[in-house]
Scaffold this motif. Sequence first.
Motif, PDB file in Angstrom:
ATOM      1  N   VAL A  21       0.851  -1.193   0.000  1.00  0.00           N
ATOM      2  CA  VAL A  21       0.000   0.000   0.000  1.00  0.00           C
ATOM      3  C   VAL A  21       0.881   1.236   0.000  1.00  0.00           C
ATOM      4  CG1 VAL A  21      -1.773   1.288   1.244  1.00  0.00           C
ATOM      5  CG2 VAL A  21      -1.827  -1.216   1.215  1.00  0.00           C
ATOM      6  N   ARG A  22       0.688   2.116  -0.970  1.00  0.00           N
ATOM      7  CA  ARG A  22       1.492   3.314  -1.071  1.00  0.00           C
ATOM      8  C   ARG A  22       0.882   4.457  -0.257  1.00  0.00           C
ATOM      9  NH1 ARG A  22       5.449   3.050  -4.938  1.00  0.00           N
ATOM     10  NH2 ARG A  22       5.585   5.331  -5.063  1.00  0.00           N
ATOM     11  N   LEU A  23       1.754   5.380   0.132  1.00  0.00           N
ATOM     12  CA  LEU A  23       1.339   6.533   0.928  1.00  0.00           C
ATOM     13  C   LEU A  23       1.113   7.736   0.015  1.00  0.00           C
ATOM     14  CD1 LEU A  23       3.955   6.231   3.825  1.00  0.00           C
ATOM     15  CD2 LEU A  23       1.586   5.485   3.846  1.00  0.00           C
ATOM     16  N   PRO A  24      -0.093   8.252  -0.077  1.00  0.00           N
ATOM     17  CA  PRO A  24      -0.325   9.440  -0.906  1.00  0.00           C
ATOM     18  C   PRO A  24       0.333  10.666  -0.281  1.00  0.00           C
ATOM     19  CG  PRO A  24      -2.303   8.902   0.327  1.00  0.00           C
ATOM     20  CD  PRO A  24      -1.324   7.794   0.597  1.00  0.00           C
ATOM     21  N   VAL A  25       0.961  11.473  -1.117  1.00  0.00           N
ATOM     22  CA  VAL A  25       1.683  12.658  -0.649  1.00  0.00           C
ATOM     23  C   VAL A  25       0.848  13.897  -0.917  1.00  0.00           C
ATOM     24  CG1 VAL A  25       3.722  14.108  -1.041  1.00  0.00           C
ATOM     25  CG2 VAL A  25       3.950  11.614  -0.911  1.00  0.00           C
ATOM     26  N   HIS A  26       0.730  14.733   0.095  1.00  0.00           N
ATOM     27  CA  HIS A  26      -0.054  15.958  -0.012  1.00  0.00           C
ATOM     28  C   HIS A  26       0.823  17.151  -0.353  1.00  0.00           C
ATOM     29  CE1 HIS A  26      -2.759  19.183   1.953  1.00  0.00           C
ATOM     30  NE2 HIS A  26      -3.272  18.856   0.795  1.00  0.00           N
ATOM     31  N   ARG A  27       1.778  17.511   0.530  1.00  0.00           N
ATOM     32  CA  ARG A  27       2.665  18.656   0.312  1.00  0.00           C
ATOM     33  C   ARG A  27       4.087  18.289   0.712  1.00  0.00           C
ATOM     34  NH1 ARG A  27      -1.090  22.996   3.490  1.00  0.00           N
ATOM     35  NH2 ARG A  27      -1.117  21.175   4.892  1.00  0.00           N
ATOM     36  N   LEU A  28       5.048  19.022   0.154  1.00  0.00           N
ATOM     37  CA  LEU A  28       6.459  18.836   0.476  1.00  0.00           C
ATOM     38  C   LEU A  28       6.991  20.119   1.099  1.00  0.00           C
ATOM     39  CD1 LEU A  28       7.784  17.141  -2.805  1.00  0.00           C
ATOM     40  CD2 LEU A  28       6.987  16.004  -0.712  1.00  0.00           C
ATOM     41  N   PHE A  29       7.353  20.037   2.385  1.00  0.00           N
ATOM     42  CA  PHE A  29       7.986  21.153   3.089  1.00  0.00           C
ATOM     43  C   PHE A  29       9.468  20.838   3.294  1.00  0.00           C
ATOM     44  CE2 PHE A  29       3.557  21.198   4.633  1.00  0.00           C
ATOM     45  CZ  PHE A  29       3.198  22.515   4.361  1.00  0.00           C
ATOM     46  N   PHE A  30      10.304  21.860   3.170  1.00  0.00           N
ATOM     47  CA  PHE A  30      11.744  21.706   3.364  1.00  0.00           C
ATOM     48  C   PHE A  30      12.224  22.737   4.378  1.00  0.00           C
ATOM     49  CE2 PHE A  30      10.871  19.623  -0.516  1.00  0.00           C
ATOM     50  CZ  PHE A  30      11.894  18.705  -0.761  1.00  0.00           C
ATOM     51  N   VAL A  31      13.080  22.280   5.288  1.00  0.00           N
ATOM     52  CA  VAL A  31      13.618  23.162   6.319  1.00  0.00           C
ATOM     53  C   VAL A  31      15.013  23.608   5.923  1.00  0.00           C
ATOM     54  CG1 VAL A  31      14.153  23.384   8.775  1.00  0.00           C
ATOM     55  CG2 VAL A  31      12.306  21.849   8.028  1.00  0.00           C
ATOM     56  N   GLY A  32      15.257  24.903   6.007  1.00  0.00           N
ATOM     57  CA  GLY A  32      16.582  25.433   5.680  1.00  0.00           C
ATOM     58  C   GLY A  32      17.455  25.565   6.916  1.00  0.00           C
ATOM     59  N   ARG A  33      18.740  25.301   6.761  1.00  0.00           N
ATOM     60  CA  ARG A  33      19.750  25.569   7.791  1.00  0.00           C
ATOM     61  C   ARG A  33      19.357  25.018   9.157  1.00  0.00           C
ATOM     62  NH1 ARG A  33      19.761  31.791   5.883  1.00  0.00           N
ATOM     63  NH2 ARG A  33      20.517  31.449   3.775  1.00  0.00           N
ATOM     64  N   ASN A  34      19.241  23.709   9.232  1.00  0.00           N
ATOM     65  CA  ASN A  34      18.823  23.083  10.480  1.00  0.00           C
ATOM     66  C   ASN A  34      19.942  22.285  11.137  1.00  0.00           C
ATOM     67  OD1 ASN A  34      16.959  22.685  12.518  1.00  0.00           O
ATOM     68  ND2 ASN A  34      16.027  20.882  11.550  1.00  0.00           N
ATOM     69  N   TYR A  35      21.169  22.441  10.646  1.00  0.00           N
ATOM     70  CA  TYR A  35      22.370  21.931  11.317  1.00  0.00           C
ATOM     71  C   TYR A  35      23.351  23.103  11.389  1.00  0.00           C
ATOM     72  CZ  TYR A  35      20.900  17.044  10.448  1.00  0.00           C
ATOM     73  OH  TYR A  35      20.226  15.845  10.414  1.00  0.00           O
ATOM     74  N   HIS A  36      23.942  23.331  12.555  1.00  0.00           N
ATOM     75  CA  HIS A  36      24.823  24.490  12.707  1.00  0.00           C
ATOM     76  C   HIS A  36      25.984  24.460  11.719  1.00  0.00           C
ATOM     77  CE1 HIS A  36      22.980  26.477  16.114  1.00  0.00           C
ATOM     78  NE2 HIS A  36      22.927  25.341  16.789  1.00  0.00           N
TER      79      HIS A  36
END
Length: 234
Positions: A21-36
């Motif tokens: 069973v596949r997982l339907p994808v709604h939106r793609l969010f990306f986080v910037g600069r989350n490692y020092h």
Amino acid sequence: MTTYLWTPPEPASLPQRGSTVRLPVHRLFFVGRNYHAHAREMGVTVDKASARPFYFTKSPVHLLPGGATLPYPPGTADFHHEMELVVVLGRGGFQVPLERAHELVHGYAAGLDMTRRDVQLRLRDKGHPWCLGKDVEGCAVCGEVTPMPGVALNRGAITLEVNGALRQRADLADLIWSVPELIADLSQFYHLQPGDVIYTGTPEGVGPVAPGDRLHGRIDGVGEVELTVGSPER
């Protein structure tokens, strides 16, 4: 039944470990600069005490399954890899308190945020949106999802090799903003939905790839992601 002028595309989806069973994808969010260390290599510092996470998005049509070949994209001479932990939400929420944010998690995957770095930096320096640098066809790469409902994953080695040579290595404990913190923060701005996907940021060591390169990323306890960089399309 709705009639369309042309056949709409299949919805974006992801494979799930141990299931057909596949997982339907709604939106793609990306986080910037989350490692020092990555923030420093990009020329900035992050003071968590006075800052909040920042985000950009990619269209779900740009989702690419792990193991695929991605043609070297047009408009860039500096195409970069960014290895990331990917969070898949299985429940929705709005203005979610931090102590309950983990309840929205369905599972995790290993992913790659592939980037036209030269384009991104040129746009950044002009104060323009990053879309042409980040929202690139096929450049949201994701491996299969490992179900971990309700788990706030907070440690585990994350690595990326290019042609067998180590390029990126860190631990999820190095994230500036944790998975629950990201979910809680995003929910202040969006009504989060099942199928929303969060790429949580990349460690230091980002760098260029070329046609013929083979990428192999791994996150302990989560899974792997692979990508081959193909020749430019003509």
